[in-house]
Design an enzyme around this catalytic site. Sequence first.
Site, PDB file in Angstrom:
ATOM      1  N   ASP A  32       0.846  -1.194   0.000  1.00 22.62           N
ATOM      2  CA  ASP A  32       0.000   0.000   0.000  1.00 22.62           C
ATOM      3  C   ASP A  32       0.885   1.248   0.000  1.00 22.62           C
ATOM      4  OD1 ASP A  32      -1.803   2.141   1.003  1.00 22.62           O
ATOM      5  OD2 ASP A  32      -3.195   0.490   1.359  1.00 22.62           O
ATOM      6  N   ASN A  88     -12.850  -3.266   3.201  1.00 18.67           N
ATOM      7  CA  ASN A  88     -13.906  -2.252   3.249  1.00 18.67           C
ATOM      8  C   ASN A  88     -14.851  -2.372   2.062  1.00 18.67           C
ATOM      9  OD1 ASN A  88     -12.635  -1.126   5.531  1.00 18.67           O
ATOM     10  ND2 ASN A  88     -11.272   0.090   4.248  1.00 18.67           N
ATOM     11  N   GLN A  95     -14.353   2.539   2.025  1.00 17.86           N
ATOM     12  CA  GLN A  95     -13.768   2.081   0.753  1.00 17.86           C
ATOM     13  C   GLN A  95     -13.533   3.290  -0.150  1.00 17.86           C
ATOM     14  OE1 GLN A  95     -16.132  -0.712  -1.562  1.00 17.86           O
ATOM     15  NE2 GLN A  95     -14.383  -1.291  -2.830  1.00 17.86           N
ATOM     16  N   HIS A 101     -10.462  -5.306  -2.646  1.00 22.20           N
ATOM     17  CA  HIS A 101      -9.100  -5.554  -2.160  1.00 22.20           C
ATOM     18  C   HIS A 101      -9.157  -5.900  -0.691  1.00 22.20           C
ATOM     19  CE1 HIS A 101      -9.989  -1.243  -1.888  1.00 22.20           C
ATOM     20  NE2 HIS A 101      -9.304  -1.264  -0.756  1.00 22.20           N
ATOM     21  N   HIS A 103      -6.852  -5.702   2.771  1.00 22.95           N
ATOM     22  CA  HIS A 103      -5.645  -5.171   3.418  1.00 22.95           C
ATOM     23  C   HIS A 103      -5.060  -6.246   4.338  1.00 22.95           C
ATOM     24  CE1 HIS A 103      -6.639  -0.772   2.755  1.00 22.95           C
ATOM     25  NE2 HIS A 103      -7.835  -1.280   2.620  1.00 22.95           N
TER      26      HIS A 103
HETATM   27  P1  5GP Z   1      -9.733   1.356   0.888  1.00 26.22           P
HETATM   28  O1  5GP Z   1      -9.870   2.568   1.763  1.00 26.22           O
HETATM   29  O2  5GP Z   1     -10.463   1.509  -0.429  1.00 26.22           O
HETATM   30  O3  5GP Z   1     -10.065   0.083   1.606  1.00 26.22           O
HETATM   31  O4  5GP Z   1      -8.191   1.242   0.598  1.00 26.22           O
HETATM   32  C1  5GP Z   1      -7.557   1.732  -0.524  1.00 26.22           C
HETATM   33  C2  5GP Z   1      -6.078   1.649  -0.236  1.00 26.22           C
HETATM   34  O5  5GP Z   1      -5.398   1.708  -1.448  1.00 26.22           O
HETATM   35  C3  5GP Z   1      -5.550   2.766   0.651  1.00 26.22           C
HETATM   36  O6  5GP Z   1      -4.927   2.216   1.776  1.00 26.22           O
HETATM   37  C4  5GP Z   1      -4.572   3.513  -0.256  1.00 26.22           C
HETATM   38  O7  5GP Z   1      -3.423   3.940   0.438  1.00 26.22           O
HETATM   39  C5  5GP Z   1      -4.224   2.470  -1.287  1.00 26.22           C
HETATM   40  N1  5GP Z   1      -3.918   3.001  -2.619  1.00 26.22           N
HETATM   41  C6  5GP Z   1      -4.686   3.879  -3.317  1.00 26.22           C
HETATM   42  N2  5GP Z   1      -4.137   4.109  -4.539  1.00 26.22           N
HETATM   43  C7  5GP Z   1      -3.018   3.336  -4.595  1.00 26.22           C
HETATM   44  C8  5GP Z   1      -2.027   3.130  -5.604  1.00 26.22           C
HETATM   45  O8  5GP Z   1      -2.059   3.711  -6.702  1.00 26.22           O
HETATM   46  N3  5GP Z   1      -1.016   2.251  -5.318  1.00 26.22           N
HETATM   47  C9  5GP Z   1      -0.956   1.595  -4.125  1.00 26.22           C
HETATM   48  N4  5GP Z   1       0.066   0.757  -3.950  1.00 26.22           N
HETATM   49  N5  5GP Z   1      -1.873   1.764  -3.143  1.00 26.22           N
HETATM   50  C10 5GP Z   1      -2.883   2.629  -3.376  1.00 26.22           C
END
Ligand code: 5GP
Length: 139
Positions: A32, A88, A95, A101, A103
């Site tokens: 991440d 999420n 999300q 995805h 984590h």
């Molecule tokens: P969510 O909040 O949707 O569960 O998590 C999305 C996650 O994706 C966040 O922790 C954010 O830091 C990560 N993220 C968003 N865009 C990118 C990206 O372009 N590359 C990587 N490696 N992580 C990303």
Amino acid sequence: MRDENCIFCKIANGEILSATVYEDEMFRVILDLGPATDGHALILPKEHFADVCRLDEAYGAGVLPLAAKIGQAMKRGLGCDGFNLVQNNGEAAGQTVHHFHMHIIPRYAGGPKGIAAWEPRTADSEKLAELAEKIRTNI
Ligand code: 5GP
Ligand code: ZN
């Protein structure tokens, strides 16, 4: 199926490079960019599913064993003492990228524990029964 406008489709399929810790025909696991702790990883299916409600059964069956495999590798390789699995669904749940995805967040003894996203409240048995009924009757 892929979504041409989805950044995680591009990352999962190698069109955008990212720090990859694992790859097979179905999944890519990356680090991440905004990690909660050192080694915070994301499991991405190579196909586009908006969230867990849309996830294909084969991907659903594969994701938990893979999370366990990566978590074990984190313990060995990073020396973490535990890890959280977080997933999420929907903006209300936090999300931000609408491609399923999971984590995997390594946790280190003495560091912050767990996700700390809620203060436990109290619930009486009548309320629990009422809430259980509302879910049960909609399965
Ligand atoms: P969510 O909040 O949707 O569960 O998590 C999305 C996650 O994706 C966040 O922790 C954010 O830091 C990560 N993220 C968003 N865009 C990118 C990206 O372009 N590359 C990587 N490696 N992580 C990303
Ligand atoms: Zn996607």
